[in-house]
Design an enzyme around this catalytic site. Structure first.
Site, PDB file in Angstrom:
ATOM      1  N   ASN A 235     -14.783   5.004  56.127  1.00 25.19           N
ATOM      2  CA  ASN A 235     -14.156   3.760  56.580  1.00 25.19           C
ATOM      3  C   ASN A 235     -12.683   3.667  56.213  1.00 25.19           C
ATOM      4  O   ASN A 235     -12.085   2.594  56.286  1.00 25.19           O
ATOM      5  CB  ASN A 235     -14.914   2.536  56.025  1.00 25.19           C
ATOM      6  CG  ASN A 235     -16.373   2.556  56.386  1.00 25.19           C
ATOM      7  OD1 ASN A 235     -16.726   2.670  57.547  1.00 25.19           O
ATOM      8  ND2 ASN A 235     -17.244   2.470  55.390  1.00 25.19           N
ATOM      9  N   GLU A 288     -11.467  -8.439  62.468  1.00 30.05           N
ATOM     10  CA  GLU A 288     -10.816  -9.187  61.408  1.00 30.05           C
ATOM     11  C   GLU A 288      -9.325  -9.243  61.677  1.00 30.05           C
ATOM     12  O   GLU A 288      -8.806  -8.518  62.528  1.00 30.05           O
ATOM     13  CB  GLU A 288     -11.063  -8.518  60.043  1.00 30.05           C
ATOM     14  CG  GLU A 288     -10.500  -7.103  59.965  1.00 30.05           C
ATOM     15  CD  GLU A 288     -10.940  -6.359  58.714  1.00 30.05           C
ATOM     16  OE1 GLU A 288     -11.975  -6.745  58.130  1.00 30.05           O
ATOM     17  OE2 GLU A 288     -10.257  -5.396  58.325  1.00 30.05           O
TER      18      GLU A 288
END
Length: 682
Positions: A235, A288
């Site tokens: 990630n 986000e």
């Protein structure tokens, strides 16, 4: 305009902010921990103030210490960089109370968008499509398992205050959800001082594409197009580019419009990034909003010519944006590779130590921060490209275990994606780093990978293409022949040098042989070298030949050669009877021998490596956080044995097969070096 600003950060981002501030005539103040006393950002700033011990939670993220540095320096404004306090509303509020400008968004925007749960709710209210998930906070591992089951695996467990891949895990079953929740919580607390966790559906086959937004305090907001950030590992972004090879103009405009609408909905001002997941059909979903400057911002600067840090400073000073949406065109293509202090041959585990050699490729018209000026003002001819390297280290400096392992961001720009990619390949080959493990070979491999070249990628690219980790690059016969030809020509130069030093003959060149054998990557070639004043013609035994030119001399660690007119950049090291040559992600021991030496070498037995199959070795320097087993315990394949922490990341070491622990060599709290023995098995 401000006369003095403080940079509440370290490393390459602190250095990058200092460059822009210097160009604007603004004095800079650096802050530093014990570990960073001799850091590059400290040397670059006009003044520097010590703020505490090495751990970030005792220095860089302690608001009171940073505020005291501001008071000591008299700084009028603070740029937070990224990470640390950059998205901490308490820090922004403390600055506001002290009458110091925050070079970032208003407190209310940080509170609304910096918290991923709140930001998703606001995005939904604003009509932005979002990924399914649980919007509340997760209390414990049992609740994490229950919610994950309801959403449906796979799920993404994320730190609410997270960023940079910290505090993030993918879970495919209950066991992974339970374990991932605890690890994410621990990392979030360590990195951000906030252990809140939430869970959302993990979209398979996604692409990670983000929109850069910029807004002022006068109601103006624009988007500066997109960045593709799909090449990720754990990630953590590794490779970014702008624009994205996936998007068409319609999708780009729709994503940009949504990003701007979201920014306006929260009264945003400064630079920010709205992140989306995009599938193969260009459907996009809000993830986000990062209320700060992104690590990968240079690629946006390179395609737009806009210095984002300068605009952040000007917005914080109350100025109006100097451009409208229609002024922001996409000029060419830019690619960024993140250079990490991680060993790709050890599953990318962190590496620390001294940079015994650090020689980045020379910057060439590298966007807004170069002396040459913005790319569109620098007169770059059609077909050429630019190079930019944002870094916070220097040769002889130390890479610390306390901070993020990224040490540089290498960027190239070209009029097309193909041109930017071609320049990146050469720049990576020319980047010299010694003394630590690093991911340059892996980055070179990605740049040559057919899927990346075609723009066909997802966030699972690394997991899919390197499922067993990175084991180096095996070159094809054509590439091996080019390197063999270059090595033969280089060896001839070295032989001439040795003959000159020995002084055996006045006409020493006639004593240098023409016939040689070059062995590399399990293959050897019989060849001859015919030299002249311009270079050498290397002819192989099967009749194929290459023309080699270049100005390499013995002792140089970088050889810039041309083989049949095409560039070949080699990192050069000396080994007995030849060279260590590194190029395009391959690390080769190249032996250049006379025909008789080659004949004898084939008779030599190979030395077997030591047997460590019954030991658990520490794969990187780090701290033993937890030992999950003890002497006499029977362990199963895949069972957790030890957790080692380094560079803010927890690494769980697991059993490769069923066995019994016979001896423990380490205890919890021990600091270990690479290959230290943790435990032994029967």
């Amino acid at each position: 305009m401000f006369k003095k600003i403080l940079i509440a950060n370290r490393g390459e981002i602190a250095c990058r902010v200092i460059k822009t501030a210097r160009r604007m005539g603004i004095a800079t103040v650096a802050v530093y921990s014990d570990a960073d006393r001799n850091a590059l950002h400290v040397a670059m700033a006009d003044e520097a103030i010590h703020i505490g011990p090495a751990p970030a939670n005792q220095s860089y993220i302690v608001i009171d210490r940073v505020m005291e540095a501001i008071r000591q320096s008299g700084a009028e404004a603070v740029h937070p960089g990224y990470g640390f306090l950059s998205e901490n509303p308490k820090f922004a509020a403390a600055l506001e109370e002290a009458g110091v400008a925050f070079i970032g968004p208003p407190v209310r925007a940080i509170e609304a968008m910096g918290d991923k749960i709140t930001s998703k709710k606001i995005a939904q209210d604003a009509g932005v499509s979002t990924v399914p998930g649980y919007m509340g906070l997760i209390g414990d591992a049992d609740e994490a398992v229950r919610i994950s089951t309801e959403i449906g695996y796979p799920v993404m467990i994320k730190a609410s205050a997270g960023g940079g891949g910290k505090g993030m895990r993918i879970a495919w079953d209950d066991a992974q959800a339970r374990e991932g929740f605890q690890s994410s919580r621990n990392e979030a607390a360590s990195s951000f001082g906030d252990d809140r966790i939430f869970i959302e559906k993990f979209v398979t086959q996604p692409r990670h594409i983000e929109i850069q937004v910029l807004a002022d305090t006068h109601g103006n907001a624009v988007y500066l197009h997109e960045r593709e950030c799909s090449i990720q590992r754990r990630n953590q972004k590794v490779v970014e580019e702008a624009p994205s090879p996936l998007l068409d103009p319609e999708t780009r405009a729709a994503m940009g419009d949504q990003a701007v609408a979201l920014a306006k909905a929260v009264g945003y001002a400064s630079a920010g990034t709205v992140e989306f997941i995009v599938d193969g059909d260009r459907n996009f979903y809000f993830l986000e909003m990062n209320t700060r400057l992104q690590v990968e911002h240079p690629v946006t600067e390179l395609i737009t010519g806009v210095d984002l840090v300068e605009q952040m400073i000007r917005v914080a000073a109350g100025e109006t944006l100097p451009f409208a949406q229609g002024d922001l065109k996409i000029g060419g293509w830019a690619i960024e590779n993140r250079l990490y202090a991680e060993d790709p041959y050890r599953n990318f585990l962190p590496s620390i130590g001294r940079l015994t050699r650090y020689r980045p490729p020379a910057e060439v018209a590298a966007g807004p921060l170069s002396d040459a000026g913005k790319w569109h003002e620098a007169g770059i001819p059609e077909g050429e490209a630019a190079v930019r390297n944002d870094t916070g280290v220097y040769e002889g400096g130390e890479i610390s275990m306390y901070y993020d392992p990224m040490i540089a961001k290498l960027c190239t720009w070209g009029p097309t994606r193909e041109a930017a990619l071609a320049r990146m390949r050469v720049a990576l080959d020319a980047f010299e780093v010694e003394g630590i493990g690093h991911n340059l070979p892996f980055l070179s491999a990605v740049m040559d990978h057919p899927r990346f070249v075609a723009g066909d990628m997802t966030t699972a690219f690394i997991a899919e293409e390197y499922p067993d980790g990175f084991e180096g690059v095996s070159l094809d016969d054509a590439a091996l022949r080019r390197i063999a030809a270059a090595a033969a020509a280089m060896n001839r130069v070295a032989e001439i040098r040795r003959a000159r030093i020995s002084g055996t003959l006045d006409n020493h060149e006639r004593r240098v042989g023409e016939h040689w054998n070059v062995a590399l990557q399990g293959t050897d070639y019989d060849l001859s070298v015919a030299a002249d004043r311009e270079g050498a013609t290397v002819r192989f035994a099967d009749g194929l030949s290459h023309r080699v030119t270049g100005a390499w001399t013995p002792g140089e660690t970088l050889a810039r050669m041309q083989v049949d007119g095409a560039d070949l950049v080699l990192k050069v090291g000396k080994i007995s009877g030849g060279f260590r040559l590194r190029s395009r992600g391959a690390d080769l021991k190249v032996h250049v021998r006379s025909p008789r030496q080659a004949e004898l070498a084939r008779l030599m037995p190979e030395k077997a490596p030591p047997d460590t199959s019954k030991m658990l070795l520490c794969p990187m320097p780090g701290l033993v956080v937890k030992l999950h087993v003890g002497e006499g315990d029977e362990v199963q394949e895949g069972q957790a044995l030890a957790t080692v922490e380094a560079m803010k990341m927890e690494n769980i070491l697991r059993a490769e097969r069923r066995s019994t622990v016979t001896r423990m060599h380490a205890a919890e709290g021990d600091s270990l070096a690479v290959d230290d023995v943790i435990m032994e098995f029967e």
